[in-house]
Write a protein that holds these residues in place. Sequence first.
Motif, PDB file in Angstrom:
ATOM      1  N   ASN A   1       0.802  -1.223   0.000  1.00 36.23           N
ATOM      2  CA  ASN A   1       0.000   0.000   0.000  1.00 36.23           C
ATOM      3  C   ASN A   1       0.832   1.269   0.000  1.00 36.23           C
ATOM      4  OD1 ASN A   1      -1.831  -2.013   0.543  1.00 36.23           O
ATOM      5  ND2 ASN A   1      -3.226  -0.569   1.456  1.00 36.23           N
ATOM      6  N   LEU A   2       2.110   1.154  -0.251  1.00 36.47           N
ATOM      7  CA  LEU A   2       2.942   2.350  -0.273  1.00 36.47           C
ATOM      8  C   LEU A   2       3.071   2.899  -1.678  1.00 36.47           C
ATOM      9  CD1 LEU A   2       5.728   1.525   2.306  1.00 36.47           C
ATOM     10  CD2 LEU A   2       4.008   3.299   2.452  1.00 36.47           C
TER      11      LEU A   2
ATOM     12  N   LEU B   1       3.613  17.006 -12.711  1.00 39.32           N
ATOM     13  CA  LEU B   1       2.149  16.854 -12.672  1.00 39.32           C
ATOM     14  C   LEU B   1       1.725  15.621 -11.879  1.00 39.32           C
ATOM     15  CD1 LEU B   1       0.930  18.011 -16.170  1.00 39.32           C
ATOM     16  CD2 LEU B   1       1.008  19.237 -14.015  1.00 39.32           C
ATOM     17  N   ILE B   2       2.467  14.525 -12.050  1.00 42.50           N
ATOM     18  CA  ILE B   2       2.128  13.307 -11.301  1.00 42.50           C
ATOM     19  C   ILE B   2       2.275  13.546  -9.810  1.00 42.50           C
ATOM     20  CG2 ILE B   2       2.885  10.950 -10.814  1.00 42.50           C
ATOM     21  CD1 ILE B   2       3.660  10.754 -13.787  1.00 42.50           C
ATOM     22  N   LEU B   3       3.344  14.253  -9.441  1.00 44.81           N
ATOM     23  CA  LEU B   3       3.582  14.553  -8.029  1.00 44.81           C
ATOM     24  C   LEU B   3       2.421  15.374  -7.439  1.00 44.81           C
ATOM     25  CD1 LEU B   3       6.045  13.689  -6.384  1.00 44.81           C
ATOM     26  CD2 LEU B   3       6.899  16.001  -6.577  1.00 44.81           C
TER      27      LEU B   3
ATOM     28  N   PHE C   1      -3.561  11.551  -2.156  1.00 50.20           N
ATOM     29  CA  PHE C   1      -3.313  10.857  -0.888  1.00 50.20           C
ATOM     30  C   PHE C   1      -3.671  11.721   0.313  1.00 50.20           C
ATOM     31  CE2 PHE C   1      -0.284   8.288  -3.535  1.00 50.20           C
ATOM     32  CZ  PHE C   1      -1.066   7.159  -3.494  1.00 50.20           C
ATOM     33  N   THR C   2      -3.486  13.040   0.161  1.00 44.50           N
ATOM     34  CA  THR C   2      -3.850  13.919   1.277  1.00 44.50           C
ATOM     35  C   THR C   2      -5.351  13.865   1.523  1.00 44.50           C
ATOM     36  OG1 THR C   2      -2.129  15.380   0.476  1.00 44.50           O
ATOM     37  CG2 THR C   2      -3.528  16.222   2.206  1.00 44.50           C
TER      38      THR C   2
ATOM     39  N   ILE D   1       5.466   9.984  -2.815  1.00 45.59           N
ATOM     40  CA  ILE D   1       6.724   9.948  -3.570  1.00 45.59           C
ATOM     41  C   ILE D   1       6.926   8.585  -4.218  1.00 45.59           C
ATOM     42  CG2 ILE D   1       9.228  10.047  -3.316  1.00 45.59           C
ATOM     43  CD1 ILE D   1       8.662  12.203  -1.113  1.00 45.59           C
ATOM     44  N   LEU D   2       6.722   7.515  -3.444  1.00 43.65           N
ATOM     45  CA  LEU D   2       6.930   6.179  -4.009  1.00 43.65           C
ATOM     46  C   LEU D   2       5.945   5.907  -5.146  1.00 43.65           C
ATOM     47  CD1 LEU D   2       7.632   4.066  -0.811  1.00 43.65           C
ATOM     48  CD2 LEU D   2       9.228   4.796  -2.564  1.00 43.65           C
ATOM     49  N   SER D   3       4.665   6.282  -4.940  1.00 39.93           N
ATOM     50  CA  SER D   3       3.668   6.048  -5.979  1.00 39.93           C
ATOM     51  C   SER D   3       3.958   6.879  -7.217  1.00 39.93           C
ATOM     52  CB  SER D   3       2.273   6.387  -5.464  1.00 39.93           C
ATOM     53  OG  SER D   3       1.981   5.638  -4.329  1.00 39.93           O
ATOM     54  N   SER D   4       4.461   8.105  -7.013  1.00 36.87           N
ATOM     55  CA  SER D   4       4.772   8.960  -8.160  1.00 36.87           C
ATOM     56  C   SER D   4       5.821   8.310  -9.049  1.00 36.87           C
ATOM     57  CB  SER D   4       5.291  10.320  -7.698  1.00 36.87           C
ATOM     58  OG  SER D   4       4.296  10.986  -7.000  1.00 36.87           O
TER      59      SER D   4
END
Lengths: 170, 278
Positions: free
Chosen positions: A29-30, A120-122, A129-130, A147-150
């Motif tokens: 889930n990270l 843009l992804i960030l 997530f927020t 960050i990891l998902s980005s």
Amino acid sequence: MERIPIYIVRFILLIFIQVFLLKNIGFYNLATPFVYLLFILILPFKTPNWLLFTLSFLLGLSVDVFYDTLGLHALASTVLALGRISLIRITVSAEDQDNEPEPSMNHMGFRWFLIYAFILILCHHLVLFTFETFRLSDFGITLLRTILSSFFTLFLILLSELLFYRNKKR
Amino acid sequence: MRNLWIFISKYNAIILFFVFFFISLGILINNNSYQRASSWNSSNELVAKQYQKINEFKNYLRLREINDSLATENSRLHNLLPQLDSASLSNQTKKITDTVYRQQYRYLTAEVINNSINQKNNYLTINKGSNDGIKQGMGVIGPNGVVGIVLNVSPKYATIQSLLHNDTRISASLSTTKAFGSLVWGEGNFNSQFAILQDVPNHIKVKKGEKVITSGYSLFPAGINIGRVVETDLKGGNNFLNIKVILSTNFASLSYVYVITDGGAREKEQLESLNKKE
């Protein structure tokens, strides 16, 4: 105008991949990838703002319906659309906007697309997530997930762009 | 008027942004609560059908696994049968009418057509709905233990709020000491194999490997398997222990579940609603 069917197919295909394939992928889930936003990233330069926002909203909402998180992805995609407008206004000259059809890797080159997509992804993931957590108390883990998902999303988006990458014709 | 028009066209991006931003924020907040009235989720007919189609294909690939799990459950139930027989036999000779033998819980089999374990809040969709008597708030168990609680119901489908959800709390107890607490997931732990048992008093001695079962104070019948204790006292909290529990249900490969339709639920509900009024 004649490219509209391509965009419709792209819209449906990306939702399909996101919902049936990528929803099941994740590292503790990270890191969870959200590749569907590739659709918004490479809409043509000439897309009017109202259409851009409407399409982003609809795209997010369709993903939401499958994720049981109504409104969340729609919200993040709307923020993404605003980010796209301002980023393109800053980094792409009016001349380029007239000459090139869309901000994809094919037309704008690898380096520009990498920076464009990453920023843009960030933004998108941070908002996503927020608002998913909806509180600031465990912001550290939200930031880590962002960050990891980005990076995961960026990797998959670059991969899919490279698949259709041709040497610049200009 | 003209100035207003110029203003709007100049800042149209920002204005459009705020319009769509607040629309989605409104939708998000309205749908955040537990009792969602809207059908814009995966219990929706159209969405659930797509999931079902994909699932038919996926299940075919896992037939052997499903078959094995059903066979083991069958053998477990066969082992229980002689006990029941002897119980009813002794009942026959004495002729006592005892409500102990009245079936309080009924189980309804349903197929899982959509499942997630990688989200922050996880949901399942099953192929039974209000037509089959499923209602909001019913408990759901799998072959190996507790799965979740029914959240939304449409005529043919229902969505389940999985145990792997931030808002799910299930009353659980330790099998030897009978001390009970509430089982939660999330809050720093996002592994689908583990959950945390909270609110167990400090003086209770907890053994590693001890069974954790449902306490019977919630929707679930007492004694249903949840998992085993892995680690006790994670944070060294004040008066209560935090116990890490490995879940017996493998959420990643869940294909059939049982919805518990509580026979005495209505009576219990009426009684408890009386408490709230006062």
